[in-house]
Structure formats: C-alpha cells, structure tokens
Enzyme design. Structure first.
Site, PDB file in Angstrom:
ATOM      1  N   ARG A  48       0.940  -1.254   0.029  1.00 46.64           N
ATOM      2  CA  ARG A  48      -0.007   0.011   0.070  1.00 46.64           C
ATOM      3  C   ARG A  48       0.765   1.361   0.026  1.00 46.64           C
ATOM      4  O   ARG A  48       2.020   1.284   0.353  1.00 46.64           O
ATOM      5  CB  ARG A  48      -0.865   0.034   1.208  1.00 46.64           C
ATOM      6  CG  ARG A  48      -2.061  -0.957   1.077  1.00 46.64           C
ATOM      7  CD  ARG A  48      -2.958  -0.906   2.382  1.00 46.64           C
ATOM      8  NE  ARG A  48      -2.195  -1.334   3.685  1.00 46.64           N
ATOM      9  CZ  ARG A  48      -1.826  -0.324   4.351  1.00 46.64           C
ATOM     10  NH1 ARG A  48      -1.910   0.671   4.418  1.00 46.64           N
ATOM     11  NH2 ARG A  48      -1.220  -1.026   5.602  1.00 46.64           N
TER      12      ARG A  48
ATOM     13  N   TYR B 288      -1.363  -3.435  -6.947  1.00 45.18           N
ATOM     14  CA  TYR B 288      -1.469  -4.275  -5.658  1.00 45.18           C
ATOM     15  C   TYR B 288      -2.618  -4.172  -4.882  1.00 45.18           C
ATOM     16  O   TYR B 288      -3.351  -3.109  -4.932  1.00 45.18           O
ATOM     17  CB  TYR B 288      -0.158  -3.492  -4.654  1.00 45.18           C
ATOM     18  CG  TYR B 288      -0.175  -4.090  -3.326  1.00 45.18           C
ATOM     19  CD1 TYR B 288       0.163  -5.231  -3.012  1.00 45.18           C
ATOM     20  CD2 TYR B 288      -0.829  -3.424  -2.266  1.00 45.18           C
ATOM     21  CE1 TYR B 288       0.283  -5.841  -1.773  1.00 45.18           C
ATOM     22  CE2 TYR B 288      -0.827  -3.848  -0.977  1.00 45.18           C
ATOM     23  CZ  TYR B 288      -0.101  -5.227  -0.861  1.00 45.18           C
ATOM     24  OH  TYR B 288      -0.511  -5.701   0.495  1.00 45.18           O
ATOM     25  N   GLY B 289      -2.869  -5.241  -4.160  1.00 41.59           N
ATOM     26  CA  GLY B 289      -4.188  -5.513  -3.369  1.00 41.59           C
ATOM     27  C   GLY B 289      -4.691  -4.332  -2.974  1.00 41.59           C
ATOM     28  O   GLY B 289      -5.964  -4.019  -3.067  1.00 41.59           O
ATOM     29  N   GLY B 290      -4.265  -3.778  -1.885  1.00 43.95           N
ATOM     30  CA  GLY B 290      -4.704  -2.714  -1.035  1.00 43.95           C
ATOM     31  C   GLY B 290      -5.031  -1.552  -1.776  1.00 43.95           C
ATOM     32  O   GLY B 290      -5.931  -0.577  -1.491  1.00 43.95           O
TER      33      GLY B 290
ATOM     34  N   LYS C  43      -9.743  -2.214   1.459  1.00 39.78           N
ATOM     35  CA  LYS C  43      -9.427  -1.045   2.131  1.00 39.78           C
ATOM     36  C   LYS C  43     -10.322   0.081   1.880  1.00 39.78           C
ATOM     37  O   LYS C  43     -10.705   0.925   2.446  1.00 39.78           O
ATOM     38  CB  LYS C  43      -8.171  -0.745   2.002  1.00 39.78           C
ATOM     39  CG  LYS C  43      -7.113  -1.776   2.598  1.00 39.78           C
ATOM     40  CD  LYS C  43      -7.391  -2.387   3.919  1.00 39.78           C
ATOM     41  CE  LYS C  43      -6.229  -3.519   4.489  1.00 39.78           C
ATOM     42  NZ  LYS C  43      -6.586  -3.841   5.523  1.00 39.78           N
TER      43      LYS C  43
ATOM     44  N   HIS D  38     -11.008  -2.388  11.358  1.00 39.18           N
ATOM     45  CA  HIS D  38      -9.693  -3.171  10.861  1.00 39.18           C
ATOM     46  C   HIS D  38      -9.383  -4.249  11.684  1.00 39.18           C
ATOM     47  O   HIS D  38      -8.789  -4.499  12.781  1.00 39.18           O
ATOM     48  CB  HIS D  38      -8.699  -2.357  10.692  1.00 39.18           C
ATOM     49  CG  HIS D  38      -7.594  -2.744  10.059  1.00 39.18           C
ATOM     50  ND1 HIS D  38      -6.061  -2.542  10.308  1.00 39.18           N
ATOM     51  CD2 HIS D  38      -7.253  -4.006   8.916  1.00 39.18           C
ATOM     52  CE1 HIS D  38      -5.177  -3.233   9.499  1.00 39.18           C
ATOM     53  NE2 HIS D  38      -6.112  -4.159   8.716  1.00 39.18           N
TER      54      HIS D  38
ATOM     55  N   SER E 199      -1.529  -3.880  10.480  1.00 41.93           N
ATOM     56  CA  SER E 199      -1.270  -4.650   9.163  1.00 41.93           C
ATOM     57  C   SER E 199      -0.121  -5.570   9.279  1.00 41.93           C
ATOM     58  O   SER E 199       0.885  -4.758   9.939  1.00 41.93           O
ATOM     59  CB  SER E 199      -0.996  -3.689   8.094  1.00 41.93           C
ATOM     60  OG  SER E 199      -2.030  -2.902   7.670  1.00 41.93           O
TER      61      SER E 199
ATOM     62  N   CYS F  48       0.268  -7.828  11.653  1.00 37.96           N
ATOM     63  CA  CYS F  48       0.715  -8.052  13.045  1.00 37.96           C
ATOM     64  C   CYS F  48      -0.026  -9.331  13.515  1.00 37.96           C
ATOM     65  O   CYS F  48      -0.148  -9.739  14.825  1.00 37.96           O
ATOM     66  CB  CYS F  48       0.170  -6.984  14.051  1.00 37.96           C
ATOM     67  SG  CYS F  48       1.204  -5.629  13.765  1.00 37.96           S
TER      68      CYS F  48
ATOM     69  N   LYS G 242      -3.046 -10.770  12.500  1.00 37.31           N
ATOM     70  CA  LYS G 242      -4.705 -11.088  12.437  1.00 37.31           C
ATOM     71  C   LYS G 242      -4.917 -12.419  11.826  1.00 37.31           C
ATOM     72  O   LYS G 242      -5.765 -13.111  12.348  1.00 37.31           O
ATOM     73  CB  LYS G 242      -5.340  -9.961  11.683  1.00 37.31           C
ATOM     74  CG  LYS G 242      -5.383  -8.635  12.681  1.00 37.31           C
ATOM     75  CD  LYS G 242      -6.553  -7.603  12.156  1.00 37.31           C
ATOM     76  CE  LYS G 242      -6.514  -7.075  10.823  1.00 37.31           C
ATOM     77  NZ  LYS G 242      -5.392  -6.421  10.504  1.00 37.31           N
ATOM     78  N   THR G 243      -4.443 -12.585  10.660  1.00 42.04           N
ATOM     79  CA  THR G 243      -4.952 -13.917   9.833  1.00 42.04           C
ATOM     80  C   THR G 243      -4.349 -15.224  10.828  1.00 42.04           C
ATOM     81  O   THR G 243      -5.126 -16.159  10.902  1.00 42.04           O
ATOM     82  CB  THR G 243      -4.014 -13.971   8.427  1.00 42.04           C
ATOM     83  OG1 THR G 243      -4.331 -12.727   7.976  1.00 42.04           O
ATOM     84  CG2 THR G 243      -4.569 -15.212   7.800  1.00 42.04           C
TER      85      THR G 243
ATOM     86  N   ASP H 176      -9.627  -9.625   8.554  1.00 41.26           N
ATOM     87  CA  ASP H 176      -9.165  -8.222   8.341  1.00 41.26           C
ATOM     88  C   ASP H 176     -10.191  -7.161   8.847  1.00 41.26           C
ATOM     89  O   ASP H 176      -9.755  -5.953   9.069  1.00 41.26           O
ATOM     90  CB  ASP H 176      -8.535  -8.203   6.890  1.00 41.26           C
ATOM     91  CG  ASP H 176      -7.939  -7.093   6.493  1.00 41.26           C
ATOM     92  OD1 ASP H 176      -7.087  -6.853   7.553  1.00 41.26           O
ATOM     93  OD2 ASP H 176      -7.957  -6.391   5.552  1.00 41.26           O
TER      94      ASP H 176
ATOM     95  N   ASN I 136       6.217  -8.442   1.733  1.00 34.60           N
ATOM     96  CA  ASN I 136       4.735  -8.450   1.838  1.00 34.60           C
ATOM     97  C   ASN I 136       4.233  -9.229   0.807  1.00 34.60           C
ATOM     98  O   ASN I 136       2.976  -8.873   0.329  1.00 34.60           O
ATOM     99  CB  ASN I 136       4.544  -6.845   1.615  1.00 34.60           C
ATOM    100  CG  ASN I 136       3.111  -6.649   1.787  1.00 34.60           C
ATOM    101  OD1 ASN I 136       2.576  -7.261   2.678  1.00 34.60           O
ATOM    102  ND2 ASN I 136       2.374  -5.715   1.145  1.00 34.60           N
ATOM    103  N   SER I 137       4.959 -10.381   0.549  1.00 35.21           N
ATOM    104  CA  SER I 137       4.272 -11.340  -0.589  1.00 35.21           C
ATOM    105  C   SER I 137       2.700 -11.937   0.054  1.00 35.21           C
ATOM    106  O   SER I 137       2.575 -12.124   1.241  1.00 35.21           O
ATOM    107  CB  SER I 137       5.105 -12.366  -1.002  1.00 35.21           C
ATOM    108  OG  SER I 137       5.456 -13.007   0.123  1.00 35.21           O
ATOM    109  N   ARG I 138       2.024 -12.151  -0.904  1.00 35.81           N
ATOM    110  CA  ARG I 138       0.589 -12.402  -0.319  1.00 35.81           C
ATOM    111  C   ARG I 138       0.015 -13.657  -0.997  1.00 35.81           C
ATOM    112  O   ARG I 138       0.185 -14.132  -2.040  1.00 35.81           O
ATOM    113  CB  ARG I 138      -0.329 -11.327  -0.570  1.00 35.81           C
ATOM    114  CG  ARG I 138      -0.120  -9.918  -0.140  1.00 35.81           C
ATOM    115  CD  ARG I 138      -0.617  -9.938   1.323  1.00 35.81           C
ATOM    116  NE  ARG I 138      -0.192  -8.552   1.873  1.00 35.81           N
ATOM    117  CZ  ARG I 138      -0.538  -8.029   2.917  1.00 35.81           C
ATOM    118  NH1 ARG I 138      -2.078  -8.451   3.302  1.00 35.81           N
ATOM    119  NH2 ARG I 138      -0.462  -7.060   3.520  1.00 35.81           N
TER     120      ARG I 138
ATOM    121  N   ASN J 252      -1.416 -18.222  22.088  1.00 35.59           N
ATOM    122  CA  ASN J 252      -2.143 -16.986  22.474  1.00 35.59           C
ATOM    123  C   ASN J 252      -3.770 -17.371  22.936  1.00 35.59           C
ATOM    124  O   ASN J 252      -4.264 -16.555  23.371  1.00 35.59           O
ATOM    125  CB  ASN J 252      -2.188 -16.156  21.048  1.00 35.59           C
ATOM    126  CG  ASN J 252      -0.871 -15.573  20.777  1.00 35.59           C
ATOM    127  OD1 ASN J 252      -0.137 -15.286  21.765  1.00 35.59           O
ATOM    128  ND2 ASN J 252      -0.850 -15.051  19.583  1.00 35.59           N
TER     129      ASN J 252
HETATM  130  C1  OXD Z   1      -3.379  -4.642   5.341  1.00 39.37           C
HETATM  131  C2  OXD Z   1      -3.987  -5.848   4.587  1.00 39.37           C
HETATM  132  O1  OXD Z   1      -2.340  -4.067   4.625  1.00 39.37           O
HETATM  133  O2  OXD Z   1      -4.653  -6.381   5.169  1.00 39.37           O
HETATM  134  O3  OXD Z   1      -3.719  -4.381   6.277  1.00 39.37           O
HETATM  135  O4  OXD Z   1      -3.718  -5.995   3.509  1.00 39.37           O
HETATM  136 MN    MN Z   2      -5.331  -5.251   6.913  1.00 34.95          MN
END
Ligand code: OXD
Ligand code: MN
Length: 583
Positions: A70, A198-200, A207, A227, A249, A251, A253-254, A276, A363-365, A492
C-alpha cells in the site's frame, strides 16, 4: 450482461468515454468466467501456473518491483472541508482531485479490456451488507475480487433493486509511482485508483470501500467499519463467544483468526468469521453484531508454516493466487519460514541469490476463498452476523504494553484503542520497525477525522449498556537480547481464554492505573516453557514508563485540537492521575 439501472449504465458509459478501452466486459462471477480469466492471464504471462500436482489450481503473479505494498503517502481522502478528512489523512479538494486523476485516466485503457465488477460486501442477504461496482482494466483484479468478495450476477441484482452502490474506478495505468494515486470521495461514495495493481490499492472492495468509505458512511448511519478479525471461540462445553480484534497490518490477524489450540487446550476451537475487516452494528437488544464484509483472505505469506498457522498453510495448497513469492526447482511456491524446500527463483523472477535479500517479498501475499479454510465458521454467511463479547486492540511493541489488560469501561476502552501504537511493517511502502500511533489499527484506513471517529466510538456508550468489554494485547514483548518473551501463535489462546473468562465474570484480575490485569495464576501456562519471572514481567505495569507513554498519548490526542472529544481528554486525565497516585 449489461444493466437495467440507468445510473450504473451511464457511469460505465462515461468511464468508457474517458478511458477508451478496446472492449467492455461485465463480470457474472461464474466458475467458467474465473477459469477463463485465469487461462487468459496464463497465456499473456501475467500469471504462471505453479506445480499443479502439489498445488492444484494455484498460480503465481509477480508484480512490478515498485508496486508491492500500500502507498499511504499517495492515498487521499477528498472531502469538501479539509478538517473533515483530519490530520490523519492526506487531503485534496474534490474538484482538484478529480481533475488531477481524470487527466491520468484519459485514454488509460486503450488497447485493454474494461471489466465491470458488481460486488457485495457482506453476505448477499444481509441487511448490513453494502454494494459496489469496480471498473478495472486488470484481469488480476477480476480474479482476486472473485476470491475476496461476493461478485457478479447476484450482486448486480441487489444493486439494481437498491439503486445505491459505491463507484470504484481503477486502472493499473503505466505503474509509474509518479502517476500513482488512490483517491476517496466519501461524500460521493466513490473511489478512483490509478497506477498500482497491488491488492490494497487495486482491490477496491477491501481497504478503499470496506474501510475508508464504509467508516465514513458508518458514522452517519450509527455503525462501525473496523480493521478487525472476527473469531468464534468455542470452549470444551461447546459454548461459543465471538471476539473482534484490531491489530495493525501484518501483526498476526490472519494467524489469530485461524488459530489451532495447543495440546494443553483439548476441546477448545477457534472458528474464523474474518481475518481483516469487521462491520459492527447495534441490534435491537443493544448488542454489537459483526459481519465480515469479505469472502476471502489476502494474507501475508512469509512466516506461514505448519506451526504458525496450519489452517492457512493447508488452505493455500489449492486454488490460491500467490503474489511475489519465490519458487523452487519443482515450481512450488516458496517463502521465508516455510520450513521446507529451497528457493530457486526469487520474487523478482531472478535466480535466487541470498545477497539480494529475501527470496519472497516480505509483503508477498496469498489470495484464497474463505471456503478453503478448514476453520471457516458456519455463521460466516449469517445475514444477522454474530454478537460480539469482546473487542481486543493490539500492537507490535517490544516494550511497555503488558501481554493483556482490560479497559475499565467502554469510554476508557476508546482511549485504549485511540492510544494503540505499533512498529511499522512491510504492508506499506516506507520504513519498517518504527513505532507510530495507529489508533484502533485504523491509521491508514479511517475515512474521516480521527477526532470525530473517537466521538463516534464514545457515542455507543450512550446507546447501550450491553456493549462488548474492551481489551489490549501485546504478543511481541522482547527481552534485551531481542528474544520474544511470549511464544505467541497457538499459545495466544491462553490469553483469549482469560478474556473470555473476564466476559463470563469468572476471572478476577486486579485493577491497575491502566486497567485490569490477570493475576499470575489466571493465565494457564501448563506445558509451556516459561518462567514465573517472565510471566511477572509480561503482566506488570511499569509506572514510570507508563507516565511517559501517557504524556506522549496526551500530546498525540491534543494534536487533533478542538475537535478532540472532551470525554476522551477526561479519560486520559483519569489515567494520568491514577499513575501519579501509584508512583
Ligand atoms: C493490510 C492488509 O495492509 O490487510 O492491512 O492487506
Ligand atoms: Mn489489513
């Protein structure tokens, strides 16, 4: 396919007049269409099939090396008044913004197909769902939107019935970062994005729509677009609590959304609703209910392995689009910390050379449908969403923030959320590892002035006494040598369990100036190699350090000036006073 809705047809015609595509294609969202778009991209070299024996239905896309994240510095919120966008956003006047970006769109689709993608954010039958249409010249966007949203015929039918939709215009342009802009016009419910694939920046449902435009809409309609991941936490008695967590982002979440409980926690399960974004609405009983507007995951690949996130690891072995990972000799995707195989070719498509940095881009997805996820919740498609018991904020902080604490009440929880700070990650272009304030993990995504956003959050306590309890977690504390103090990942759950026990009034905790912390015995550490001293450190409040933190929080909040809600100032003053008394 075209449409009976004249406003939509007129907009499509006017975009075609400006961008001059060779042809126009309306997406119907069918499997046949997806397969055809994928095959066309393989023919043109935009996608490469990966090893179809070990990774059936999986493909690799390597983007332009300048277009891998992003771009917050090129992202604008274009409201009539600059104050409405707030110091948290880059602003441009709507007319100037349209003029600037339309000049870049002029003729941008010459020689290309213009795709029209009707989509629905949220379950198609949900009253909380919202609609949009993305126009793009990127087949990669079409395929990703198919995985990430409910797109095509059924979305178009609902758009035609309701007549309102968010207009998103996207072109990859010439990918020159000098001609790259992501612009939002919340007052017009529209988005224009050019120069990035790019995705975002390019999957406008995510987003741009589901956070920036939706947060603006949510404020006037009395709900929240956040978010946040959403999970169902099932205990051994089969009872399920739903929890929504906002972390910045990249951190984790997934990982948390798909957590597999440790051996010591037999009978517990985590069900994924979303990883997300959460849209939170108050129901008639005063409970906050959440839906996930998305239908797929656009997750960070590096670090994903059988230990950190087995569900994701398994899920991305089929029907997945990989972006900017490395490949092995056998044409399998490879990434740092995959824990098997070796890279032959890096994310730029060059022979792998360790001296040129990581093989996969940090940041590969992966893009994958939520239905691939073994822990997908049966309620993920429920139109009425799920009732939320706890909201959890968190950040990536080496120091200071304890493993977990609970806010004293909703308004204090809003302060806790507004004070979130985290080390920056590769999800955005820019320096990595610098601590910055990221209120509610929404710094890059709030479509209006943060001061007004906090007022909106505070207003919920006037509307209900049945709001979720609010917590803060930090999985990322380190010792002086940089070693993580808490094992994280599946473990966790031990912390989530305390959170649930607080919601059920079964864990006592103890009050400190920053909120309620667990008594040491309340976090189950059985089977963990962690000393009593480490737990004490993870669960303590360093008064002096917190006084400094609250000074910095105070300065940050005051930078919002007169619009800062008085109630938030008061919450801050209360914590400062309690810290003073404790010092
Ligand atoms: C981010 C994402 O950047 O979810 O937060 O891709
Ligand atoms: Mn995100």
């Amino acid at each position: 396919m075209t449409t009976t809705l004249s406003t939509l047809q007129e907009w499509v015609d006017s975009v075609a007049g400006l961008t001059k595509p060779d042809s126009i294609y309306w997406c119907d969202g069918s499997d046949t269409e997806y397969d055809r778009v994928i095959a066309e991209m393989c023919d043109s070299g935009v996608l490469k099939p990966l090893n179809q024996e070990s990774f059936p239905g999986c493909h690799l896309h390597l983007s332009d090396p300048s277009d891998v994240a992003r771009v917050e510095h090129l992202t604008f919120v274009c409201t009539t008044s600059e104050e409405d966008a707030g110091p948290n956003n880059n602003w441009m006047a709507p007319n100037a913004a349209h003029e600037k970006i339309d000049a870049l769109f002029a003729g941008a689709m010459k020689g290309r197909t213009m795709y029209v993608i009707p989509y629905c954010m949220g379950p198609i039958e949900s009253p909380y769902a919202r609609l949009g249409v993305e126009i793009t010249d990127s087949a990669y966007v079409v395929a990703n939107m198919r995985l990430m949203t409910r797109m095509g015929k059924s979305a178009l039918q609902r758009i035609e019935k309701e007549g309102t939709f968010v207009k998103g215009l996207h072109s990859t342009g010439d990918l020159d970062p000098e001609r790259r802009f992501i612009m939002h016009f919340p007052e017009e419910l529209s988005i224009k994005s050019i120069g990035s694939g790019y995705g975002g920046n390019a999957l406008l449902g995510k987003k741009c729509h589901a956070l920036r435009i939706a947060s603006y809409q949510a404020r006037s309609e009395g709900w929240l677009a956040e978010h946040m991941l959403i999970v169902g936490v099932e205990n051994p008695h089969g009872e399920v609590h739903y929890v929504a967590c906002a972390f910045p982002s990249a951190c984790g979440k997934t990982n948390l959304a798909m957590l597999i409980p440790p051996e010591s926690h037999k009978g517990w399960r985590i069900w994924t609703l979303g990883d997300d974004i959460a849209w939170l609405h108050m129901d008639e009983a005063g409970k906050l209910r959440a839906i996930n507007p998305e239908a797929g995951y656009f997750g960070v690949v590096p670090g994903t392995n059988e230990k950190t996130n087995k569900n994701a690891y398994d899920m991305i072995h089929r029907s997945t689009i990989f972006t900017n990972v490395a490949t092995t000799e056998d044409n399998e995707p490879w990434w740092e910390d995959k824990k098997s195989g070796t890279p032959a070719t890096d994310w730029r498509g060059n022979d792998y050379d360790p001296s040129s940095g990581p093989a996969a881009h940090p940041n590969s997805r992966f893009t994958v449908s939520a239905r691939n996820n073994p822990s997908y919740s049966a309620l993920a498609d429920a139109p009425e969403g799920v009732p939320i018991s706890a909201i959890v904020f968190g950040g990536r902080r080496r120091e200071l923030a304890p493993l977990v604490y609970e806010a004293k009440d909703w308004n204090h929880g809003v302060l806790v959320g507004a004070s979130v700070a985290s080390e920056t990650t590769a999800a955005n272009v820019g320096e990595v590892g610098v601590v910055r304030r990221d209120p509610m993990a929404m710094k890059p995504f709030c479509g209006y002035n943060f001061a007004d956003y906090w007022s909106h959050w505070l207003s919920f306590s006037d509307r209900s006494e049945r709001l979720p309890q609010i917590f803060h977690v930090n999985w990322f504390r380190q010792d002086e040598s940089g070693k993580f103090l808490w094992p994280g990942f599946g473990e966790n759950l031990r912390v989530i369990r305390w959170i649930i026990e607080r919601c059920e009034e079964r864990a006592h905790g103890h009050k400190t100036p920053i909120g309620y912390l667990p008594n040491p015995a309340e976090i189950d550490t059985s089977g963990l190699d962690i000393s009593f001293e480490t737990m004490k450190e993870l669960l303590s409040v360093n008064i002096e350090a917190w006084q400094k933190e609250m000074d910095s929080v105070g300065e940050y909040l005051e930078s919002y000036g007169d619009r800062l809600p008085e109630a938030l100032r008061k919450e801050h003053a209360k914590v400062v006073e309690e810290l003073r008394k404790a010092s």
